[in-house]
Write an enzyme that holds these catalytic residues in place. Structure first.
Site, PDB file in Angstrom:
ATOM      1  N   LYS A 287      70.919 -77.625  15.806  1.00 13.96           N
ATOM      2  CA  LYS A 287      71.480 -76.298  15.541  1.00 13.96           C
ATOM      3  C   LYS A 287      72.771 -76.136  16.343  1.00 13.96           C
ATOM      4  O   LYS A 287      72.805 -76.394  17.543  1.00 13.96           O
ATOM      5  CB  LYS A 287      70.464 -75.221  15.925  1.00 13.96           C
ATOM      6  CG  LYS A 287      70.811 -73.833  15.438  1.00 13.96           C
ATOM      7  CD  LYS A 287      69.653 -72.869  15.665  1.00 13.96           C
ATOM      8  CE  LYS A 287      69.989 -71.481  15.137  1.00 13.96           C
ATOM      9  NZ  LYS A 287      68.864 -70.537  15.309  1.00 13.96           N
ATOM     10  N   GLU A 372      55.166 -61.632  10.807  1.00 14.41           N
ATOM     11  CA  GLU A 372      55.023 -60.197  11.018  1.00 14.41           C
ATOM     12  C   GLU A 372      53.615 -59.700  10.711  1.00 14.41           C
ATOM     13  O   GLU A 372      53.100 -58.816  11.407  1.00 14.41           O
ATOM     14  CB  GLU A 372      56.031 -59.443  10.150  1.00 14.41           C
ATOM     15  CG  GLU A 372      57.479 -59.634  10.562  1.00 14.41           C
ATOM     16  CD  GLU A 372      58.127 -60.856   9.940  1.00 14.41           C
ATOM     17  OE1 GLU A 372      59.311 -61.090  10.204  1.00 14.41           O
ATOM     18  OE2 GLU A 372      57.430 -61.570   9.171  1.00 14.41           O
ATOM     19  N   ARG A 400      56.905 -56.318   5.698  1.00 15.32           N
ATOM     20  CA  ARG A 400      56.119 -57.527   5.480  1.00 15.32           C
ATOM     21  C   ARG A 400      54.721 -57.398   6.065  1.00 15.32           C
ATOM     22  O   ARG A 400      53.852 -58.234   5.814  1.00 15.32           O
ATOM     23  CB  ARG A 400      56.850 -58.726   6.090  1.00 15.32           C
ATOM     24  CG  ARG A 400      58.181 -59.033   5.405  1.00 15.32           C
ATOM     25  CD  ARG A 400      59.059 -59.957   6.216  1.00 15.32           C
ATOM     26  NE  ARG A 400      58.510 -61.279   6.363  1.00 15.32           N
ATOM     27  CZ  ARG A 400      58.700 -62.291   5.511  1.00 15.32           C
ATOM     28  NH1 ARG A 400      59.431 -62.100   4.430  1.00 15.32           N
ATOM     29  NH2 ARG A 400      58.183 -63.468   5.735  1.00 15.32           N
TER      30      ARG A 400
END
Length: 650
Positions: A287, A372, A400
């Protein structure tokens, strides 16, 4: 210096004209363009820098004008957009009429879904694979390849695993590319993250390029897969992970392979492109690849604000004190004063300010990863055991966990505290992230409390109220914005259940209008006052604070005096705070004809600054003033028909 390649790429067909040894140059140019633009406008930097070679290789091997490419979350789609003819939109990244920061079908046929939430790509890819087969005449008959690209942090999401499980029943080509960079926004959480750590350090990964080259040099043409299945060739034997956990989901698991090495990526993708059963390709990437500052702090540069580079020094624009920072500091005090308080986040530590809490209270701060639904149910368990969980989550992601709020929180009457950052318009992330429906969703549940913060002091007051509120779930919303420099109240009134506070009294006992503003729209309503006074209009402003329960005593007093009410909110009008006021007044048998609502329109609003988005919805000071004048004018004729009410005002 070689001639620039990126300006010549108007679509994947142009990419395929390049020789393999030109691809590293193209990758470098893409990284440069992305970094330069994000430094000016902000955006997702490190995720996109990490997938440049992988994206080029996918477009080099597949034909996504015909084949299917589905992104999970989609915040890593910038290289894809530059390869599909959108370089001209980059200079307005995340701005009106510019390039969206997420896949957007309105921009290009190469974007199949407008996405911004994790875990969706595999399931939608399964649906497209099945649909393509049906429309082609039968099972496995479609000549369209299907590829989904998902990160190691997203794949732990329950929906992703459900999709992967069902994908294992397909009898056709289906490729899932697992982009494993060892990062979410910050470090991934959970047992699966540990599993990936062990896979990454296996001898297979480190020896792959060397062993692969040796085998390729010995194979006189022919298919590497043929060697694997018929003669036991060593390259893909080494690459096929017999012990990989996703093998048990019905997938051939290959890798991990180096996601920055074209000589590995392109032959591997070419060989697995036509396998007629589900394949998971495990790709290891870095990343922030290509820029030392981004690689060294991929969390900080996941989605930075505009920044300046001077040599090795990189400085991100501070931009003032945000509600997120204010929440973090307030929660530090809450946790210091109550050992039962636990802070929870679902992979959004930096985005919600919870990363600051982890540093101070590591034992009482929990990051579940991108889960979540699990996080909400875990909070229910914490509350049931007698602790005080505060779940910090973006408004757009709270939906969610709607079913968990229903079944495990509200139905049980448990005091879970939900703190919703990014409520209302969110700016450059656009429609996929706007928090426009949290009031409508959560006020339907019995015995829950809904609040909004208007400034830093009211944020602290709301958190103090939530800490001591044990009668059921409580929800607090606040925007992706800076806190006001001037407080709404000089001395903030403590929160009292269902009570609004007057922040600007009327000058007479018969005002022309009362504005009940919810959240930071209080600030904009106060800023509208000078424009109203220019028209000699007398207006009182209230910070409503609560959308549930509504301050029905205040509403009753105003309506019985014939004072028109304008509710203002940065939430969808349908089902929002204004609707709650109307319903409460109706339930109290009050005349609701003087109640008017003002909020977000029911339209999809694209990327732009939050300031422009509010102005476009007439939720800035000028828009509120204009709506207030209209309401006052329409109320005059109505009041003339109401017995006992004087028309002579203002």
């Amino acid at each position: 210096m070689p001639e620039a390649l990126l300006p010549t790429i108007h679509g994947p067909r142009d990419l395929k004209k390049l020789a393999p040894d030109q691809l590293p140059q193209l990758a470098s140019e893409i990284r440069h363009e992305i970094c330069e633009q994000v430094s000016k406008t902000g955006g997702h930097l490190a995720p996109n820098l990490g997938v440049v070679e992988l994206t080029i290789a996918l477009h080099y091997v597949f034909d996504f004008g015909h084949d299917r490419l589905l992104f999970d979350v989609g915040h890593q789609c910038y290289p894809h957009k530059l390869l599909t003819g959108r370089l001209g939109l980059l200079d307005k990244l995340r701005q009106k009429d510019g390039m969206s920061g997420f896949p957007e079908p309105k921009e290009s046929e190469f974007d199949l879904f407008s996405v911004g939430h994790a875990g969706t790509a595999i399931s939608t890819a399964v649906g497209m694979a099945r649909g393509d087969d049906v429309l082609a005449g039968g099972k496995g008959e479609s000549d369209r390849s299907v590829v989904s690209l998902i990160g190691d942090a997203s794949i732990v999401n329950g929906l992703a695993l459900e999709g992967l499980n069902n994908a294992g029943t397909l009898h056709r080509q289906f490729l899932t590319v697992l982009n494993d960079n060892g990062m979410s926004i910050s470090q991934p959480q959970g047992a699966m993250a540990g599993y990936f750590d062990r896979v990454r350090v296996s001898p297979t990964y480190h020896d792959l390029k060397r062993r692969g080259k040796e085998v390729l040099d010995r194979i006189p043409g022919g298919s590497i897969l043929e060697e694997v299945y018929h003669r036991g060739g060593e390259m893909l034997k080494a690459m096929i992970s017999d012990g990989h956990m996703f093998e048990h989901f019905g997938h051939i698991c290959i890798g991990p392979v180096d996601g920055h090495d074209f000589p590995t990526l392109i032959p591997t993708l070419a060989e697995i492109k036509d396998i007629d059963r589900p394949v998971l390709l495990h790709v290891k990437t870095i990343k922030g690849k290509g820029y030392e500052f981004a690689e060294g702090d991929a969390t900080k540069f996941h989605s930075p604000k505009p920044f300046k580079r001077e040599g090795c020094r990189v400085e991100i624009d501070s931009g003032g004190r945000s509600f997120t920072a204010a929440y973090a500091d307030a929660m530090l005090d809450v946790m210091a004063n109550d050992e039962k308080v636990y802070a929870v986040t679902a992979a959004m530590g930096p985005g919600t300010g919870v990363d600051k809490l982890i540093e101070k209270f590591p034992e009482r701060t929990l990051d579940t990863g991108i889960c979540e639904s699990h996080a909400m149910d875990m909070c229910a368990g914490l509350a049931k055991s007698g602790l005080k969980p505060f779940f910090a989550v973006y408004s757009t992601f709270s939906q969610r966990a709607l079913d968990q709020v229903f079944q495990e929180v509200a139905l049980q009457g448990l005091p879970v505290r939900v703190c919703m950052d990014r409520a209302g318009y969110v700016g450059g992330d656009g429609a996929v992230h706007h928090g426009f429906m949290d009031i409508a969703m959560f006020r339907t549940f019995p015995d829950v409390v809904l609040m909004a913060a208007s400034d830093e002091d009211s944020l602290r007051g709301a958190l103090a109220f939530m800490r001591d509120h044990d009668a059921g779930a409580s929800f607090l919303r606040y925007p992706r914005a800076n806190v006001a420099e001037q407080p709404v109240e000089e001395n903030t009134t403590p929160f009292e259940l269902g009570k609004a506070v007057c922040i600007q009294p009327a000058k007479t006992d018969k005002p022309d209008l009362a504005i009940l503003a919810y959240g930071t729209t209080v600030i904009d309503a106060r800023s509208a006052l000078p424009m109203l006074r220019e028209h000699e209009l007398d207006v009182a402003i209230y910070d409503a604070r609560f959308a549930k329960p509504v301050d029905i005593a205040l509403v009753t007093t105003l309506l019985e005096a014939g004072t028109p009410i304008l509710t203002v909110e940065d939430h969808l009008v349908d089902g929002g705070f204004g609707s709650a006021v109307l319903e409460a007044a109706n339930a109290a048998s009050l005349d609701t004809r003087l109640i008017h609502r003002h909020g977000m329109p029911a339209t999809w609003v694209g990327p732009d600054s939050r300031t422009n988005q509010l102005a476009g919805a007439n939720l800035d000071a000028a828009g509120i003033a204009q709506r207030a004048r209209s309401v006052i004018q329409s109320a005059k004729s109505l009041r003339a028909t109401m017995p006992g009410v004087s028309v002579e005002r203002g």
